[in-house]
Each structure stands twice: as C-alpha cells, then as structure tokens.
Design a protein around this motif. Structure first.
Motif, mmCIF file in Angstrom:
data_model
loop_
_atom_site.group_PDB
_atom_site.id
_atom_site.type_symbol
_atom_site.label_atom_id
_atom_site.label_comp_id
_atom_site.label_asym_id
_atom_site.label_seq_id
_atom_site.Cartn_x
_atom_site.Cartn_y
_atom_site.Cartn_z
ATOM 1 N N THR A 209 8.480 43.910 18.465
ATOM 2 C CA THR A 209 8.261 43.048 17.305
ATOM 3 C C THR A 209 9.042 41.748 17.422
ATOM 4 O OG1 THR A 209 7.945 45.021 15.934
ATOM 5 C CG2 THR A 209 8.366 42.935 14.790
ATOM 6 N N ALA A 210 10.294 41.837 17.826
ATOM 7 C CA ALA A 210 11.137 40.641 17.905
ATOM 8 C C ALA A 210 10.750 39.755 19.077
ATOM 9 C CB ALA A 210 12.605 41.047 18.011
ATOM 10 N N GLU A 211 10.240 40.337 20.173
ATOM 11 C CA GLU A 211 9.916 39.555 21.364
ATOM 12 C C GLU A 211 8.515 38.950 21.320
ATOM 13 O OE1 GLU A 211 10.980 42.644 21.359
ATOM 14 O OE2 GLU A 211 12.870 42.758 22.465
ATOM 15 N N ALA A 212 7.623 39.511 20.491
ATOM 16 C CA ALA A 212 6.242 39.054 20.448
ATOM 17 C C ALA A 212 6.128 37.669 19.819
ATOM 18 C CB ALA A 212 5.379 40.053 19.684
ATOM 19 N N PRO A 219 -2.371 29.710 7.909
ATOM 20 C CA PRO A 219 -1.008 29.559 7.379
ATOM 21 C C PRO A 219 -0.969 29.146 5.911
ATOM 22 C CG PRO A 219 -1.232 28.477 9.513
ATOM 23 C CD PRO A 219 -2.607 28.855 9.084
ATOM 24 N N ALA A 220 -2.053 28.525 5.407
ATOM 25 C CA ALA A 220 -2.085 28.153 3.991
ATOM 26 C C ALA A 220 -2.247 29.383 3.101
ATOM 27 C CB ALA A 220 -3.228 27.170 3.729
ATOM 28 N N THR A 221 -2.677 30.476 3.717
ATOM 29 C CA THR A 221 -2.840 31.729 2.978
ATOM 30 C C THR A 221 -1.678 32.677 3.222
ATOM 31 O OG1 THR A 221 -5.252 31.546 3.096
ATOM 32 C CG2 THR A 221 -4.343 33.739 2.652
ATOM 33 N N ALA A 222 -1.293 32.817 4.488
ATOM 34 C CA ALA A 222 -0.190 33.715 4.842
ATOM 35 C C ALA A 222 0.533 33.166 6.068
ATOM 36 C CB ALA A 222 -0.702 35.114 5.120
ATOM 37 N N THR A 223 1.840 33.193 6.037
ATOM 38 C CA THR A 223 2.644 32.792 7.186
ATOM 39 C C THR A 223 3.292 34.038 7.786
ATOM 40 O OG1 THR A 223 4.606 32.385 5.818
ATOM 41 C CG2 THR A 223 3.115 30.513 6.210
ATOM 42 N N VAL A 224 3.703 33.924 9.031
ATOM 43 C CA VAL A 224 4.332 35.070 9.690
ATOM 44 C C VAL A 224 5.478 34.580 10.566
ATOM 45 C CG1 VAL A 224 2.687 35.025 11.625
ATOM 46 C CG2 VAL A 224 3.948 37.126 11.115
ATOM 47 N N THR A 225 6.591 35.302 10.507
ATOM 48 C CA THR A 225 7.759 35.036 11.341
ATOM 49 C C THR A 225 8.343 36.364 11.783
ATOM 50 O OG1 THR A 225 8.271 33.000 10.131
ATOM 51 C CG2 THR A 225 10.024 33.934 11.488
ATOM 52 N N ALA A 226 8.352 36.593 13.098
ATOM 53 C CA ALA A 226 8.943 37.809 13.667
ATOM 54 C C ALA A 226 8.396 39.073 13.020
ATOM 55 C CB ALA A 226 10.468 37.772 13.550
ATOM 56 N N GLY A 227 7.113 39.047 12.648
ATOM 57 C CA GLY A 227 6.482 40.222 12.066
ATOM 58 C C GLY A 227 6.538 40.290 10.555
ATOM 59 N N PHE A 228 7.259 39.383 9.912
ATOM 60 C CA PHE A 228 7.343 39.372 8.452
ATOM 61 C C PHE A 228 6.298 38.395 7.911
ATOM 62 C CE2 PHE A 228 11.585 40.817 9.694
ATOM 63 C CZ PHE A 228 11.698 41.952 8.900
ATOM 64 N N VAL A 229 5.375 38.939 7.092
ATOM 65 C CA VAL A 229 4.252 38.164 6.561
ATOM 66 C C VAL A 229 4.549 37.779 5.116
ATOM 67 C CG1 VAL A 229 1.789 38.178 6.032
ATOM 68 C CG2 VAL A 229 2.637 39.368 8.069
ATOM 69 N N THR A 230 4.417 36.490 4.803
ATOM 70 C CA THR A 230 4.642 35.990 3.451
ATOM 71 C C THR A 230 3.329 35.496 2.866
ATOM 72 O OG1 THR A 230 6.894 35.288 4.012
ATOM 73 C CG2 THR A 230 5.907 34.328 2.029
ATOM 74 N N GLY A 231 2.973 36.017 1.680
ATOM 75 C CA GLY A 231 1.779 35.557 1.000
ATOM 76 C C GLY A 231 1.994 34.177 0.409
ATOM 77 N N VAL A 232 1.102 33.245 0.709
ATOM 78 C CA VAL A 232 1.227 31.864 0.232
ATOM 79 C C VAL A 232 0.202 31.566 -0.854
ATOM 80 C CG1 VAL A 232 1.133 29.423 0.899
ATOM 81 C CG2 VAL A 232 2.115 31.116 2.477
ATOM 82 N N ALA A 233 -1.052 31.965 -0.616
ATOM 83 C CA ALA A 233 -2.123 31.737 -1.585
ATOM 84 C C ALA A 233 -3.144 32.843 -1.443
ATOM 85 C CB ALA A 233 -2.773 30.370 -1.362
ATOM 86 N N ALA A 234 -3.877 33.108 -2.515
ATOM 87 C CA ALA A 234 -4.869 34.175 -2.488
ATOM 88 C C ALA A 234 -5.917 33.899 -1.402
ATOM 89 C CB ALA A 234 -5.536 34.310 -3.849
ATOM 90 N N GLY A 235 -6.272 34.946 -0.674
ATOM 91 C CA GLY A 235 -7.252 34.792 0.392
ATOM 92 C C GLY A 235 -7.003 35.792 1.507
ATOM 93 N N ALA A 236 -7.598 35.523 2.661
ATOM 94 C CA ALA A 236 -7.484 36.427 3.808
ATOM 95 C C ALA A 236 -7.033 35.662 5.044
ATOM 96 C CB ALA A 236 -8.805 37.129 4.075
#
Length: 257
Positions: A209-212, A219-236
């Motif tokens: 996970t850390a090396e990938a 990214p306007a809907t969801a961002t990802v860093t080191a496997g952690f996904v943050t919801g930004v706006a409704a969508g897919a």
C-alpha cells in the motif's frame, strides 16, 4: 505482439563467488548476502557473460525399416564459464591452483563451490553448485599493452548422486496486485482506506500500500493518497494502485451525506 515483456531478462550486473570450503553455509535466499567463506572473483567481462556448455553421449536405436524408437543418453557434462578481469588471490587460485606468491606449479584444479549471481535492479538470480566444481583456465592467458589482462575460467559442474547440479535462488517475480475492497463508499469529507496486496510467483504476498502509486480518475470527486480516499463531491471515481507494472482498481462512490 504476444508475450510478457516483464519476463524478458537483461542482466545489468553480475558476480562470481568461490568457496574452497565445500561445507560453506549457503545464503538463506537471494536477498541474503554470502558469508565469510565466500570470496568474490571481482570484475567480470560482461560481454562474455556466463556461457554454458552441455556435453552428452547419445546413441539412437532404430527398428527394422529405419524407425527411431529409442535414444540412450549417458556421460552428461556441464561446463559454465566466466572471464575475470582482476588479478587477485581468488582468480590466481583458480588459474594456478596449488601455487604461492613466490612459486608457480603445474595446476591441478581444486574442488570448490561456485556461485553465479546476476542482477537487474531488485531482481536477483543465483546458481550455486550443489556438490562442487573444478575450475581451470580456458584458452590463452597473457599480458599486452592494449587490452585488459583477462582470464576465461571454465568450471566443470559435478552433480550430486541425485543428479542435482545447482541450488537456484531468485527473488520472486510479481504476478499481480489486488486493491481491497473492490468497491468503496464514502461521504463528502469522509476518508476511507484501501490496501494493495502484491502476489508473487512463489505464492508469497506483501502489503505494498505504501509503495504503490495511487491515482484517482476523478480528483474533483475523490482524491487518494497512499491508499486513503477522501470524498470531495458526490459522484463516482475509479481509484487505481500501480506497483511493479501491475495495476488494480477500486470503484469509489461518494455520497452527499
């Protein structure tokens, strides 16, 4: 074009190690260094590489009418060679076994363990004699003013009673990665966690996970860093992890909450 380019090898570095101790401890695996019983040959001629010669007596058996029905095989012999570019105690012991710093005697090859190691990045392959080898100078050896002094050394590999020639060690080859869970739902402002697991050809697995490298398709809907996904706006969005040339994806749905 069919095939898998990741299985094509171009070895960019190599070593030969020799041990006069036939009971020398072998490294546990390809990632473990050789111990103090093993001596490096030193610089090698990469263009010459590690050529291998196989000799075997065969005798074809034919039935009446000239039909081939059997082939007998015996007296198998394997020779593996390398070209050393250093004049050091290890190479001198192979070229002039039994000689000293002050006397050169008629060579009588000694029984030694030999390890051939090739490397490309993090990939390692080793062949270590299972019983022993007898090594001797192959061809001419001399000095001149235009070329590096070199010595091609041929090692005759003696098999065990069971016919084993080498112990083979290699770093496992990555076969696939898997992102889990395969689908993830988060609310806007919420953080969800993904893991990436690598599977290798020897059946082993590792959490990478850390090396990938992680990428979100939106990214306007969801961002990802080191496997952690943050919801930004409704969508897919599709969140992908890449490692060692392999990729897997998680389908992420972000809700307004």
């Amino acid at each position: 074009m069919s095939g898998d380019p990741t299985l094509a090898n171009l070895w960019t570095d190599a070593d030969v190690l020799v041990s006069p101790n036939l009971s020398a401890t072998l490294p546990a695996d390809a990632n473990t260094p050789f111990g103090p019983d093993w001596n490096l040959v030193g610089l090698l001629d990469g263009d010459d590489g590690f050529p291998e010669t196989r000799d075997e007596d065969t005798d074809d058996k034919f039935a009446w009418g000239g039909i081939l029905v059997r082939t007998s095989r015996q007296h198998f012999k394997l020779t593996k060679s390398f070209t050393a570019l250093e004049d050091n105690p290890t190479t001198r012991a192979l070229i002039w076994p039994g000689s000293t710093d002050t006397q050169i005697v008629v060579p009588r090859p000694a029984r030694v363990l030999v390890a051939f190691e090739t490397r490309e990045g993090d990939k390692v392959r080793r062949l270590i004699t299972a019983l022993y080898a007898e090594c001797s100078l192959d061809g001419d050896h001399g000095e001149n003013e235009t070329d590096l002094e070199s010595a091609t050394i041929a090692c005759t590999i003696f098999p065990t009673a069971g016919g084993v020639l080498f112990h083979r060690q290699s770093t496992p080859v990555l076969e696939s990665i898997e992102v889990a869970p395969a689908t993830l739902g988060v609310d806007v402002g919420e953080i969800g966690a993904l893991t990436a697991t690598a599977t290798y050809d020897d059946g082993s697995t590792a959490n990478v996970t850390a090396e990938a490298t992680w990428i979100s398709s939106a990214p306007a809907t969801a961002t990802v860093t080191a496997g952690f996904v943050t919801g930004v706006a409704a969508g897919a969005a599709n969140v992908s992890a890449s490692f060692g040339g392999q990729t897997d994806t998680c389908a992420v749905t972000v809700s307004a909450g």
